[in-house]
Design an enzyme around this catalytic site. Sequence first.
Site, PDB file in Angstrom:
ATOM      1  N   ASP A 146      20.394  26.938  45.703  1.00 44.55           N
ATOM      2  CA  ASP A 146      21.784  26.711  46.109  1.00 44.55           C
ATOM      3  C   ASP A 146      21.932  27.077  47.595  1.00 44.55           C
ATOM      4  OD1 ASP A 146      24.494  26.148  45.659  1.00 44.55           O
ATOM      5  OD2 ASP A 146      24.965  28.222  45.119  1.00 44.55           O
ATOM      6  N   HIS A 147      22.506  26.192  48.374  1.00 40.64           N
ATOM      7  CA  HIS A 147      22.773  26.460  49.797  1.00 40.64           C
ATOM      8  C   HIS A 147      21.548  26.918  50.596  1.00 40.64           C
ATOM      9  CE1 HIS A 147      27.098  25.860  49.523  1.00 40.64           C
ATOM     10  NE2 HIS A 147      27.067  26.540  48.392  1.00 40.64           N
TER      11      HIS A 147
ATOM     12  N   HIS B 298      34.676  28.063  48.194  1.00 42.71           N
ATOM     13  CA  HIS B 298      34.010  29.117  47.432  1.00 42.71           C
ATOM     14  C   HIS B 298      34.929  30.320  47.187  1.00 42.71           C
ATOM     15  CE1 HIS B 298      30.314  27.082  49.120  1.00 42.71           C
ATOM     16  NE2 HIS B 298      30.098  27.077  47.824  1.00 42.71           N
TER      17      HIS B 298
ATOM     18  N   GLY C 166      32.306  25.142  44.888  1.00 47.05           N
ATOM     19  CA  GLY C 166      33.576  25.864  44.877  1.00 47.05           C
ATOM     20  C   GLY C 166      34.483  25.394  43.772  1.00 47.05           C
TER      21      GLY C 166
ATOM     22  N   ILE D 298      29.509  26.466  39.584  1.00 47.01           N
ATOM     23  CA  ILE D 298      30.389  27.536  39.099  1.00 47.01           C
ATOM     24  C   ILE D 298      29.682  28.882  39.235  1.00 47.01           C
ATOM     25  CG2 ILE D 298      31.574  28.470  37.063  1.00 47.01           C
ATOM     26  CD1 ILE D 298      31.726  25.430  36.134  1.00 47.01           C
TER      27      ILE D 298
HETATM   28  P1  13P Z   1      32.763  29.078  43.055  1.00 49.59           P
HETATM   29  O1  13P Z   1      32.857  30.205  44.018  1.00 49.59           O
HETATM   30  O2  13P Z   1      34.031  28.301  42.988  1.00 49.59           O
HETATM   31  O3  13P Z   1      32.302  29.512  41.696  1.00 49.59           O
HETATM   32  O4  13P Z   1      31.647  28.056  43.613  1.00 49.59           O
HETATM   33  C1  13P Z   1      30.279  28.316  43.437  1.00 49.59           C
HETATM   34  C2  13P Z   1      29.419  27.424  44.280  1.00 49.59           C
HETATM   35  O5  13P Z   1      29.835  26.440  44.856  1.00 49.59           O
HETATM   36  C3  13P Z   1      27.994  27.788  44.381  1.00 49.59           C
HETATM   37  O6  13P Z   1      27.307  26.938  45.239  1.00 49.59           O
HETATM   38  O1  G3H Z   2      28.126  29.413  46.879  1.00 53.09           O
HETATM   39  C1  G3H Z   2      27.801  30.577  46.749  1.00 53.09           C
HETATM   40  C2  G3H Z   2      27.530  31.176  45.425  1.00 53.09           C
HETATM   41  O2  G3H Z   2      28.712  31.626  44.838  1.00 53.09           O
HETATM   42  C3  G3H Z   2      26.486  32.241  45.557  1.00 53.09           C
HETATM   43  O3  G3H Z   2      27.002  33.363  46.159  1.00 53.09           O
HETATM   44  O4  G3H Z   2      25.542  33.806  48.120  1.00 53.09           O
HETATM   45  O5  G3H Z   2      26.880  35.652  47.044  1.00 53.09           O
HETATM   46  O6  G3H Z   2      24.887  34.679  45.881  1.00 53.09           O
HETATM   47  P1  G3H Z   2      26.026  34.439  46.857  1.00 53.09           P
HETATM   48 ZN    ZN Z   3      28.430  26.295  46.899  1.00 56.66          ZN
END
Ligand code: 13P
Ligand code: G3H
Ligand code: ZN
Length: 310
Positions: free
Chosen positions: A82-83, A180, A213, A256
């Site tokens: 993720d990201h 987010h 998000g 999520i």
């Molecule tokens: P939320 O913060 O809305 O749960 O989004 C999570 C997200 O986009 C993780 O990449």
């Molecule tokens: O998009 C972000 C996710 O909610 C993950 O959050 O970078 O704090 O692990 P984090």
């Molecule tokens: Zn995200």
Amino acid sequence: MALISTTEMFRKAHEGKYAVGAFNVNNMEIIQGIVDAAKEERSPLILQVSAGARKYAKHIYLMKLVEAAVLDSGLDIALHLDHGEDFEICKACVDGGFTSIMIDGSKYDFEENIALTKKVVDYAHSKGIPVEGELGQLAGIEDDINVADVDATFTDPDQAVEFVERTGVDSLAIAIGTSHGAYKFKGEPRLDFARLEKIVSLLPEGYPIVLHGASTVLPEFVAMNNKYGAKIEGAQGVPEEMLKKATTMGVSKINIDTDLRLAMTASIRRHLVEHPADFDPRKYLGPARQAIKEMVAHKMRNVLGSSNKL
Ligand code: 13P
Ligand code: G3H
Ligand code: ZN
């Protein structure tokens, strides 16, 4: 049963007009709660790991826990970065067994985002791994924001097409008003569905769109945290009806994390307030795992529409 890529999952989700949930994981209880829900719901599943999660738990621990979840549950699961913020972390995850990667170049200008994303796509594709890219800045639509500001922040439909063509990304995260965390909107929640529709209409049929998000920040979970000691004020998420609508419009992956955090933390708070003498972590992490399971099952059944799709 195996760790699988997202390609086939997204094809089926598009066909069936539902979305696959991508849930953030940081430890064993979170993984177990999510996977138990997917098994009971017979739902496809993406587990995703942020850079922060990878740093907190270490790549190898998360990898082995997810491999254990696959063996234990008998499910096919996609393991997604993720990201990813640079080429190095994306390469490390491709080389380290992840089956899907996100490169998030959304903070760069258009050309830099394209160059970085293409570099990751070229590498990941050479190893058979699909890539999610991101275009546009995640931000809520505030009442005092004008159209020009929205246009500058949200994903531009024509740019989305050019971005996909020039990078070869397999899915695209877009900005249409989600953001987010627990504080997504100041006023009435709003998403730019017209923009989503335009983007989908310009991309190839069935091209997977991703919503980040996308937590709903359910009031009962905010209230439960507050009842047991938190002071969360002004939190607001994406209403479930809006998410359901998005799943029928070409959104194939919904991210999520915040809703799981709220459910898990509320459960732990409650346990420790109600049982102040407890100090065995299993006493509060067990119910927390169950709270995650119930939240994920609710999402699959009532929001994503992914239950009974295996
Ligand atoms: P939320 O913060 O809305 O749960 O989004 C999570 C997200 O986009 C993780 O990449
Ligand atoms: O998009 C972000 C996710 O909610 C993950 O959050 O970078 O704090 O692990 P984090
Ligand atoms: Zn995200």
